[in-house]
Design a protein around this motif. Structure first.
Motif, PDB file in Angstrom:
ATOM      1  N   MET A   1     -13.375  -1.771  10.064  1.00  0.00           N
ATOM      2  CA  MET A   1     -12.615  -1.675   8.814  1.00  0.00           C
ATOM      3  C   MET A   1     -11.611  -2.809   8.646  1.00  0.00           C
ATOM      4  N   THR A   2     -11.203  -3.470   9.759  1.00  0.00           N
ATOM      5  CA  THR A   2     -10.114  -4.437   9.639  1.00  0.00           C
ATOM      6  C   THR A   2     -10.448  -5.602   8.712  1.00  0.00           C
ATOM      7  N   ASP A   3     -11.742  -5.984   8.617  1.00  0.00           N
ATOM      8  CA  ASP A   3     -12.071  -7.121   7.761  1.00  0.00           C
ATOM      9  C   ASP A   3     -11.802  -6.816   6.285  1.00  0.00           C
ATOM     10  N   LEU A   4     -11.621  -5.543   5.941  1.00  0.00           N
ATOM     11  CA  LEU A   4     -11.294  -5.198   4.552  1.00  0.00           C
ATOM     12  C   LEU A   4      -9.934  -5.773   4.147  1.00  0.00           C
ATOM     13  N   THR A   5      -9.057  -5.980   5.122  1.00  0.00           N
ATOM     14  CA  THR A   5      -7.719  -6.486   4.773  1.00  0.00           C
ATOM     15  C   THR A   5      -7.729  -7.994   4.526  1.00  0.00           C
ATOM     16  N   SER A   6      -8.788  -8.694   4.924  1.00  0.00           N
ATOM     17  CA  SER A   6      -8.766 -10.152   4.783  1.00  0.00           C
ATOM     18  C   SER A   6      -9.350 -10.641   3.456  1.00  0.00           C
ATOM     19  N   MET A   7      -9.760  -9.712   2.609  1.00  0.00           N
ATOM     20  CA  MET A   7     -10.308 -10.109   1.308  1.00  0.00           C
ATOM     21  C   MET A   7      -9.210 -10.447   0.308  1.00  0.00           C
ATOM     22  N   THR A  22     -14.981   2.084  -0.474  1.00  0.00           N
ATOM     23  CA  THR A  22     -14.185   2.854  -1.443  1.00  0.00           C
ATOM     24  C   THR A  22     -12.742   2.366  -1.442  1.00  0.00           C
ATOM     25  N   ALA A  23     -12.007   2.740  -2.469  1.00  0.00           N
ATOM     26  CA  ALA A  23     -10.587   2.415  -2.536  1.00  0.00           C
ATOM     27  C   ALA A  23      -9.843   3.083  -1.384  1.00  0.00           C
ATOM     28  N   LEU A  24     -10.283   4.282  -1.003  1.00  0.00           N
ATOM     29  CA  LEU A  24      -9.633   4.992   0.102  1.00  0.00           C
ATOM     30  C   LEU A  24      -9.836   4.233   1.408  1.00  0.00           C
ATOM     31  N   GLU A  25     -11.053   3.710   1.646  1.00  0.00           N
ATOM     32  CA  GLU A  25     -11.310   2.921   2.863  1.00  0.00           C
ATOM     33  C   GLU A  25     -10.452   1.649   2.873  1.00  0.00           C
ATOM     34  N   LEU A  26     -10.350   1.015   1.715  1.00  0.00           N
ATOM     35  CA  LEU A  26      -9.541  -0.201   1.584  1.00  0.00           C
ATOM     36  C   LEU A  26      -8.070   0.107   1.891  1.00  0.00           C
ATOM     37  N   THR A  27      -7.598   1.228   1.369  1.00  0.00           N
ATOM     38  CA  THR A  27      -6.203   1.645   1.580  1.00  0.00           C
ATOM     39  C   THR A  27      -5.960   1.989   3.043  1.00  0.00           C
ATOM     40  N   GLU A  28      -6.887   2.748   3.661  1.00  0.00           N
ATOM     41  CA  GLU A  28      -6.732   3.127   5.073  1.00  0.00           C
ATOM     42  C   GLU A  28      -6.664   1.896   5.972  1.00  0.00           C
ATOM     43  N   ALA A  29      -7.472   0.875   5.656  1.00  0.00           N
ATOM     44  CA  ALA A  29      -7.456  -0.362   6.455  1.00  0.00           C
ATOM     45  C   ALA A  29      -6.076  -1.022   6.383  1.00  0.00           C
ATOM     46  N   HIS A  30      -5.471  -1.016   5.192  1.00  0.00           N
ATOM     47  CA  HIS A  30      -4.137  -1.623   5.043  1.00  0.00           C
ATOM     48  C   HIS A  30      -3.050  -0.770   5.702  1.00  0.00           C
ATOM     49  N   TYR A  43       7.913  -3.832   5.827  1.00  0.00           N
ATOM     50  CA  TYR A  43       8.047  -2.603   5.031  1.00  0.00           C
ATOM     51  C   TYR A  43       9.284  -1.830   5.464  1.00  0.00           C
ATOM     52  N   VAL A  44      10.067  -1.378   4.490  1.00  0.00           N
ATOM     53  CA  VAL A  44      11.200  -0.507   4.817  1.00  0.00           C
ATOM     54  C   VAL A  44      10.835   0.953   4.592  1.00  0.00           C
ATOM     55  N   LEU A  45       9.742   1.187   3.864  1.00  0.00           N
ATOM     56  CA  LEU A  45       9.300   2.563   3.619  1.00  0.00           C
ATOM     57  C   LEU A  45       7.809   2.569   3.268  1.00  0.00           C
ATOM     58  N   PRO A  46       6.920   2.708   4.282  1.00  0.00           N
ATOM     59  CA  PRO A  46       5.511   2.878   3.948  1.00  0.00           C
ATOM     60  C   PRO A  46       5.312   4.242   3.261  1.00  0.00           C
ATOM     61  N   THR A  47       4.362   4.315   2.328  1.00  0.00           N
ATOM     62  CA  THR A  47       4.132   5.581   1.599  1.00  0.00           C
ATOM     63  C   THR A  47       2.665   5.983   1.743  1.00  0.00           C
ATOM     64  N   PRO A  48       2.227   6.332   2.974  1.00  0.00           N
ATOM     65  CA  PRO A  48       0.798   6.595   3.205  1.00  0.00           C
ATOM     66  C   PRO A  48       0.226   7.739   2.369  1.00  0.00           C
ATOM     67  N   ASP A  49       0.993   8.826   2.217  1.00  0.00           N
ATOM     68  CA  ASP A  49       0.463   9.979   1.458  1.00  0.00           C
ATOM     69  C   ASP A  49       0.240   9.614  -0.004  1.00  0.00           C
ATOM     70  N   ARG A  50       1.232   8.929  -0.596  1.00  0.00           N
ATOM     71  CA  ARG A  50       1.106   8.499  -1.992  1.00  0.00           C
ATOM     72  C   ARG A  50      -0.067   7.514  -2.134  1.00  0.00           C
ATOM     73  N   ALA A  51      -0.217   6.627  -1.147  1.00  0.00           N
ATOM     74  CA  ALA A  51      -1.285   5.615  -1.192  1.00  0.00           C
ATOM     75  C   ALA A  51      -2.664   6.287  -1.194  1.00  0.00           C
ATOM     76  N   ARG A  52      -2.834   7.275  -0.323  1.00  0.00           N
ATOM     77  CA  ARG A  52      -4.150   7.954  -0.244  1.00  0.00           C
ATOM     78  C   ARG A  52      -4.458   8.704  -1.536  1.00  0.00           C
ATOM     79  N   GLU A  53      -3.428   9.342  -2.072  1.00  0.00           N
ATOM     80  CA  GLU A  53      -3.575  10.083  -3.342  1.00  0.00           C
ATOM     81  C   GLU A  53      -4.008   9.136  -4.472  1.00  0.00           C
TER      82      GLU A  53
END
Length: 490
Positions: A1-7, A22-30, A43-53
């Motif tokens: 999945m890591t190569d998704l972040t280099s696009m 998927t957008a979810l896979e792209l988000t999870e990689a980041h 980052y001073v505040l990652p928002t993983p739950d909001r990102a997945r939603e």
């Protein structure tokens, strides 16, 4: 999945449309990349739950063929932009755990177009700084290092978190703000692309104010095309911002690859400073040659009031900051420190809440606005500002399409190397403040490396509301210079 972040954003957009991921896979990689790079403090505040939603929502819309132009693209947001129900502090203790009940216009437009929020990015406190060392969350580390050295370097400021996160592949793009160079200088320090649009092109509503006549929002991205894609979503008229200009937003991406044949590019003689490093001078000449090879014509121009820009800026900006920051008083929201009476409570709250650099600028600003000094300082600085603007107008009136300059006087420096002398730090803005003083658009494009293997950038300054020309010219420089990625050590 890591190569998704280099696009790039353009590649990710294509991949999402082709259902390659998927957008979810792209988000999870980041999100995984953010977790692995905590030592950069971007980052001073990652928002993983909001990102997945938001990513799931984007996937559902893409499946129905209703995805917007940024559907599923994960972005980082500078902590100066109000995000509804998500802590926004401007990286200052005085805002404490302020959670806005509203969304800034710029971010609401990004969400309208389907982008995904990964989290809030670090910046200098209230955007006051050129190195991202004044944040109450601590300094950001540049993902670039000098060859053979482990010294932590600054990413530039104030949008250091934005630049560092984009360079380290912790988001596909980021919002940033520029008051005196705070998009372009960090972009140059991190080999990313940053554009400060014309004043009034992007709404300032919902962005924590520093100097209202100078502040402007813009994107930091991996390349010129991505910056153009983001800019189209960020720009536009907003009736809530009286300085926002009501003119149509063009398709900036269409400007990439357009011929620059016949364009006149100004080379200002006043930007050749005494003691300027030879590698900056060489890079500037190379950039001019690349544009010439693409069919542009080089002309020497004069901007005679350039030498007054920095001192005038450091009067105007603190004066406006002093006025804007008067609202942080311990009464309405944010930090409140107790006192025997209301005056003492004000004093204690502001002394405890503001960091050294913010206090310094508020005091300078209050001084230059005071009764005995208003005419001597503030009024004169505003007159100089008018002359700086006229210098550019005269150039453009002679048929110059854009002006080419260095973006910064040096490559990135070490954390703590320049903190002792504020004036030395302020000199980092020498090539960028004129653009804010004149309200013009400016883009920084990575253009080469210094002797220690650190990135350097060139700046193109454009005519008002002619960002398209900057994207066309920036793409020429980018194509000639190539792309620069920091070797991964984190």
């Amino acid at each position: 999945m890591t190569d998704l972040t280099s696009m790039t954003i353009a590649e990710a957009r294509q991949g999402l449309a082709n259902k390659s991921f998927t957008a979810l896979e792209l988000t999870e990689a980041h999100l995984a990349a953010i977790e692995a790079a905590r030592m950069l403090n971007a980052y001073v505040l990652p928002t993983p739950d909001r990102a997945r939603e938001m990513a799931k929502d984007a996937d559902a819309k893409i499946a129905k063929g209703e995805g917007g132009p940024l559907a599923g693209i994960p972005l980082g947001i500078k902590d100066l932009f109000a995000t509804r129900d998500i802590r926004t502090t401007a990286c200052s203790k005085i805002l404490g755990n302020f959670i806005p009940p509203y969304e800034s216009t710029v971010t609401s437009q990004l969400w309208r177009d389907g982008a995904v929020l990964l989290g809030k990015l670090n910046n200098d406190e209230f955007a006051m700084g050129s190195s991202n060392e004044t944040s109450c969350f601590g300094p950001v580390t540049n993902p670039w290092r000098r060859g053979g050295s482990n010294t932590a370097l600054v990413p530039g400021g104030s949008s250091g978190g934005s630049a560092s996160a984009v360079a380290a592949l912790l988001c596909m793009g980021a919002t940033a703000t520029d008051t005196g160079g705070s998009i372009r200088q960090p972009a140059a320090f991190t080999a990313t692309v940053g554009i400060k649009p014309t004043y009034g092109r992007c709404s300032r509503w919902g962005i924590v104010a520093f100097a209202s006549s100078l502040d402007q929002a813009g994107p930091i991205a991996r390349n010129v095309r991505d910056a153009a894609i983001l800019m189209r979503s960020m720009a536009g008229h907003d009736p809530k911002d009286t300085t926002s200009v009501d003119i149509a937003v063009p398709d900036y991406e269409a400007a990439i690859g357009k011929s620059v044949k016949g364009m006149r590019i100004g080379i200002p003689k006043e930007y050749r400073l005494d003691g300027m490093p030879a590698e900056i001078e060489k890079l500037w000449s190379e950039g001019a040659e690349w544009l010439k090879a693409a069919g542009a014509e080089l002309v020497e121009v004069s901007l005679p009031h350039t030498k007054y820009a920095l001192p005038a800026y450091y009067i105007v900006a603190p004066a406006e900051a002093s006025s804007n920051l008067a609202r942080y008083d311990g009464v309405r929201y944010g930090l409140r420190e107790p006192g025997k009476n209301v005056i003492e409570m004000y004093e204690n709250s502001r002394a405890e809440g503001f960091g050294d650099e913010v206090r310094r600028r508020v005091m300078i600003g209050t001084y230059v606005l005071s009764a005995g000094y208003y005419d001597a300082y503030y009024l004169r600085a505003q007159k100089v500002r008018t002359l700086i603007k006229k210098d550019f107008e005269d150039c453009f009136a002679k048929g110059v399409h854009a002006i080419l300059t260095p973006a910064t006087p040096s490559a990135a420096f070490g954390v703590g190397e320049k903190g002792a002398d504020p004036v030395e730090m302020y000199l980092n803005d020498i090539f960028t403040v004129t653009v804010n003083m004149a309200g013009l658009p400016g883009i920084a494009v990575p253009s080469g490396m210094d002797a220690q293997g650190l990135p350097l950038g060139l700046q193109l300054i454009g005519r008002p509301f002619d960002e398209e020309t900057l994207f066309s010219l920036g793409a020429v420089i980018e194509q000639a210079a190539g792309h620069f990625t920091p070797p991964k050590w984190w």
